[in-house]
Design a protein around this motif. Structure first.
Motif, PDB file in Angstrom:
ATOM      1  N   UNK A   1       1.421  12.700  -0.976  1.00 45.21           N
ATOM      2  CA  UNK A   1       2.326  12.588   0.164  1.00 45.21           C
ATOM      3  C   UNK A   1       2.525  11.157   0.615  1.00 45.21           C
ATOM      4  N   UNK A   2       3.368  10.989   1.629  1.00 44.23           N
ATOM      5  CA  UNK A   2       3.678   9.682   2.187  1.00 44.23           C
ATOM      6  C   UNK A   2       2.662   9.303   3.250  1.00 44.23           C
ATOM      7  N   UNK A   3       2.221   8.054   3.230  1.00 40.68           N
ATOM      8  CA  UNK A   3       1.186   7.581   4.132  1.00 40.68           C
ATOM      9  C   UNK A   3       1.765   7.170   5.487  1.00 40.68           C
ATOM     10  N   UNK A   4       1.006   7.457   6.527  1.00 39.95           N
ATOM     11  CA  UNK A   4       1.295   6.932   7.861  1.00 39.95           C
ATOM     12  C   UNK A   4       0.236   5.879   8.164  1.00 39.95           C
ATOM     13  N   UNK A   5       0.677   4.630   8.283  1.00 40.71           N
ATOM     14  CA  UNK A   5      -0.234   3.510   8.467  1.00 40.71           C
ATOM     15  C   UNK A   5      -0.034   2.947   9.867  1.00 40.71           C
ATOM     16  N   UNK A   6      -1.118   2.869  10.625  1.00 43.22           N
ATOM     17  CA  UNK A   6      -1.028   2.356  11.988  1.00 43.22           C
ATOM     18  C   UNK A   6      -1.163   0.857  12.079  1.00 43.22           C
ATOM     19  N   UNK A   7      -1.686   0.213  11.028  1.00 45.53           N
ATOM     20  CA  UNK A   7      -1.886  -1.233  11.062  1.00 45.53           C
ATOM     21  C   UNK A   7      -0.662  -1.992  10.611  1.00 45.53           C
ATOM     22  N   UNK A   8      -0.724  -3.324  10.754  1.00 49.28           N
ATOM     23  CA  UNK A   8       0.396  -4.188  10.403  1.00 49.28           C
ATOM     24  C   UNK A   8      -0.150  -5.515   9.908  1.00 49.28           C
ATOM     25  N   UNK A   9       0.356  -5.973   8.767  1.00 54.26           N
ATOM     26  CA  UNK A   9      -0.018  -7.274   8.229  1.00 54.26           C
ATOM     27  C   UNK A   9       1.216  -8.099   7.917  1.00 54.26           C
ATOM     28  N   UNK A  10       1.244  -9.350   8.407  1.00 50.54           N
ATOM     29  CA  UNK A  10       2.380 -10.243   8.202  1.00 50.54           C
ATOM     30  C   UNK A  10       1.875 -11.547   7.611  1.00 50.54           C
ATOM     31  N   UNK A  11       2.579 -12.038   6.593  1.00 48.39           N
ATOM     32  CA  UNK A  11       2.180 -13.280   5.921  1.00 48.39           C
ATOM     33  C   UNK A  11       3.378 -14.220   5.865  1.00 48.39           C
ATOM     34  N   UNK A  12       3.168 -15.485   6.252  1.00 49.92           N
ATOM     35  CA  UNK A  12       4.214 -16.491   6.232  1.00 49.92           C
ATOM     36  C   UNK A  12       4.242 -17.263   4.927  1.00 49.92           C
ATOM     37  N   UNK A  13       5.321 -18.038   4.711  1.00 51.21           N
ATOM     38  CA  UNK A  13       5.460 -18.818   3.481  1.00 51.21           C
ATOM     39  C   UNK A  13       4.370 -19.878   3.381  1.00 51.21           C
ATOM     40  N   UNK A  14       3.944 -20.419   4.534  1.00 54.47           N
ATOM     41  CA  UNK A  14       2.938 -21.474   4.522  1.00 54.47           C
ATOM     42  C   UNK A  14       1.519 -20.933   4.368  1.00 54.47           C
ATOM     43  N   UNK A  15       1.374 -19.616   4.175  1.00 59.21           N
ATOM     44  CA  UNK A  15       0.058 -19.015   3.981  1.00 59.21           C
ATOM     45  C   UNK A  15      -0.570 -18.452   5.240  1.00 59.21           C
ATOM     46  N   UNK A  16       0.028 -18.671   6.389  1.00 62.47           N
ATOM     47  CA  UNK A  16      -0.519 -18.123   7.621  1.00 62.47           C
ATOM     48  C   UNK A  16      -0.324 -16.611   7.656  1.00 62.47           C
ATOM     49  N   UNK A  17      -1.319 -15.899   8.170  1.00 66.33           N
ATOM     50  CA  UNK A  17      -1.288 -14.437   8.197  1.00 66.33           C
ATOM     51  C   UNK A  17      -1.667 -13.931   9.587  1.00 66.33           C
ATOM     52  N   UNK A  18      -1.146 -12.758   9.914  1.00 66.12           N
ATOM     53  CA  UNK A  18      -1.494 -12.055  11.150  1.00 66.12           C
ATOM     54  C   UNK A  18      -1.686 -10.585  10.820  1.00 66.12           C
ATOM     55  N   UNK A  19      -2.816 -10.033  11.252  1.00 64.55           N
ATOM     56  CA  UNK A  19      -3.136  -8.639  10.971  1.00 64.55           C
ATOM     57  C   UNK A  19      -3.400  -7.897  12.264  1.00 64.55           C
ATOM     58  N   UNK A  20      -2.778  -6.736  12.433  1.00 64.47           N
ATOM     59  CA  UNK A  20      -2.983  -5.871  13.581  1.00 64.47           C
ATOM     60  C   UNK A  20      -3.606  -4.570  13.080  1.00 64.47           C
ATOM     61  N   UNK A  21      -4.749  -4.205  13.638  1.00 61.39           N
ATOM     62  CA  UNK A  21      -5.500  -3.028  13.196  1.00 61.39           C
ATOM     63  C   UNK A  21      -5.853  -3.160  11.716  1.00 61.39           C
ATOM     64  N   UNK A  22      -5.846  -2.064  10.977  1.00 57.97           N
ATOM     65  CA  UNK A  22      -6.246  -2.073   9.567  1.00 57.97           C
ATOM     66  C   UNK A  22      -5.106  -1.501   8.735  1.00 57.97           C
ATOM     67  N   UNK A  23      -4.229  -2.340   8.180  1.00 56.15           N
ATOM     68  CA  UNK A  23      -3.098  -1.816   7.401  1.00 56.15           C
ATOM     69  C   UNK A  23      -3.479  -1.305   6.023  1.00 56.15           C
ATOM     70  N   UNK A  24      -4.731  -1.503   5.610  1.00 58.33           N
ATOM     71  CA  UNK A  24      -5.151  -1.049   4.280  1.00 58.33           C
ATOM     72  C   UNK A  24      -5.708   0.376   4.299  1.00 58.33           C
ATOM     73  N   UNK A  25      -5.586   1.077   5.430  1.00 52.07           N
ATOM     74  CA  UNK A  25      -6.035   2.467   5.553  1.00 52.07           C
ATOM     75  C   UNK A  25      -4.890   3.281   6.138  1.00 52.07           C
ATOM     76  N   UNK A  26      -4.603   4.408   5.524  1.00 53.46           N
ATOM     77  CA  UNK A  26      -3.539   5.283   6.004  1.00 53.46           C
ATOM     78  C   UNK A  26      -4.000   6.729   6.049  1.00 53.46           C
ATOM     79  N   UNK A  27      -3.154   7.567   6.579  1.00 54.53           N
ATOM     80  CA  UNK A  27      -3.478   8.983   6.727  1.00 54.53           C
ATOM     81  C   UNK A  27      -2.260   9.824   6.381  1.00 54.53           C
ATOM     82  N   UNK A  28      -2.526  10.982   5.775  1.00 53.59           N
ATOM     83  CA  UNK A  28      -1.464  11.923   5.446  1.00 53.59           C
ATOM     84  C   UNK A  28      -1.799  13.240   6.138  1.00 53.59           C
TER      85      UNK A  28
END
Length: 360
Positions: free
Chosen positions: A134-161
């Motif tokens: 099935x399709x995953x529902x992920x509560x986390x969010x990860x954003x990465x910029x061109x210069x290598x900077x990253x921002x992570x909210x919660x845990x985007x590497x874990x999802x639930x179905x």
């Protein structure tokens, strides 16, 4: 403030509880399932060339008759190797659906937007009990910029179905053919076990139930499965007053939190608690030179005053003092949470505290 909170936990008369809130019947339990799978459809946040994901993608392709060349590693930036876990509830039947949790196994940055490819879920005995997809529902969010900077909210590497797995095999509980039922308490207590057995005998007749130990109550069961279900339902709703908990003081030495249950009693004791206060005051004096002096300069004369205040404070605790009296006595000392821990430990060492002192 902490002592006021502890005072709010004063003892209150034990309330009758339903038997179903005190424990469960043996065999009626959840079972853990786990499996390995591949999540596809990611927007470049997958495992890249992780070998686990590469082998998994090859397995998925081979399942549909697509044989990849031996020397070719499929690009897996849009796929990720994952572990799939679920809990199979009691009495789950084939065709029912259960929720699954999907967790990245490798270096996938996010599973957002991914789809889990059909994966078997295996029990502790090695048998397949469910199939997940099935399709995953992920509560986390990860954003990465061109210069290598990253921002992570919660845990985007874990999802639930939700409802992502279909039960394929039922777990054999064994209670249908057993000559008796066994009810197990969540917390071992001989008095509570005897009270549960007595309540069952009062409802169904003497000799129907007996306490084997502080956890298990053995109940004679009828031969008919329907009658067993009716008996179990009736037993679960019997009201029983559990035994009062053993006297216990829980101390969290890291945070200073102290919880005292209502069964704690204390023998006659006297407690002296002194608060040491050191006060240092600086009063520098500016010294001016004499008039018309050519070589003299303005100087500062230091003047320090040190005061030490250590007033002894004492309190006495009467025989058999209750929780409220203990708290009132320690409040009179003006003890801080850390001092309260030391006072309780000293009372225990002196043999005045009739309770188990648990330090976590």
């Amino acid at each position: 403030m902490l002592l006021v909170l502890v005072f709010g936990l004063a003892a209150s008369p034990a309330q009758a509880e339903r038997v179903k809130d005190l424990g469960t019947f043996q065999g009626l339990r959840v079972n853990q399932l786990t499996g390995y799978g591949i999540v596809v459809g990611l927007a470049g946040t997958g495992d890249d060339n992780l070998e686990y994901a590469t082998l998994g993608v090859r397995g998925v392709a081979n399942r549909f008759g697509l044989a990849l060349p031996p020397g070719l590693n499929p690009a897996t930036r849009n796929a990720a190797a994952v572990m799939v876990t679920a809990e199979l509830p009691a009495f789950a039947k084939p065709g029912q659906r259960i929720d699954v949790t999907v967790s990245a196994l490798g270096q996938a940055r996010s599973l957002r937007g991914g789809t889990l490819v059909l994966a078997p879920l295996i029990g502790a005995d090695g048998q397949i009990y469910a199939m997940a997809q099935g399709n995953l529902a992920v509560g986390g969010l990860g954003v990465e910029g061109i210069d290598g900077s990253t921002t992570t909210v919660n845990i985007p590497s874990v999802g639930r179905i939700a409802g992502g797995a279909t039960v394929e095999r039922a777990v054999v509980t064994g209670f249908e053919n057993s000559p008796y039922l066994s009810f197990n308490l969540d917390q071992a207590d001989l008095t509570t076990a005897m009270r549960v057995a007595d309540a069952i005998n009062a409802e169904f007749g003497d000799g129907m139930a007996m306490a084997d130990d502080g956890v298990s109550i053995r109940i004679a069961a009828p031969a008919s499965p329907q009658q067993r279900v009716m008996m179990m339902s009736a037993i679960e709703n019997i009201a029983v007053t559990p035994a009062e908990a053993a006297a216990r003081v829980i101390v969290n030495a890291r945070t200073g939190t102290v919880v005292i249950n209502g069964a704690v009693r204390i023998s006659p004791a006297a407690v002296s608690h002194g608060t040491l206060t050191v006060r240092v005051e600086e009063d520098p004096l500016v010294v001016q030179p004499e008039p018309f002096s050519r070589r003299a300069e303005t100087a500062i004369e230091e003047d320090s005053t040190i005061e030490i205040d250590n007033p002894p404070v004492g309190a006495s605790i009467a025989r058999g003092a209750s929780l409220s009296e203990i708290v009132e006595s320690i409040n009179a000392l003006g003890a801080a949470p850390s001092d309260l821990v030391a006072i309780l430990e000293a009372l225990k060492q002196a043999g005045a505290l009739t309770a188990e002192l648990v330090i976590i």
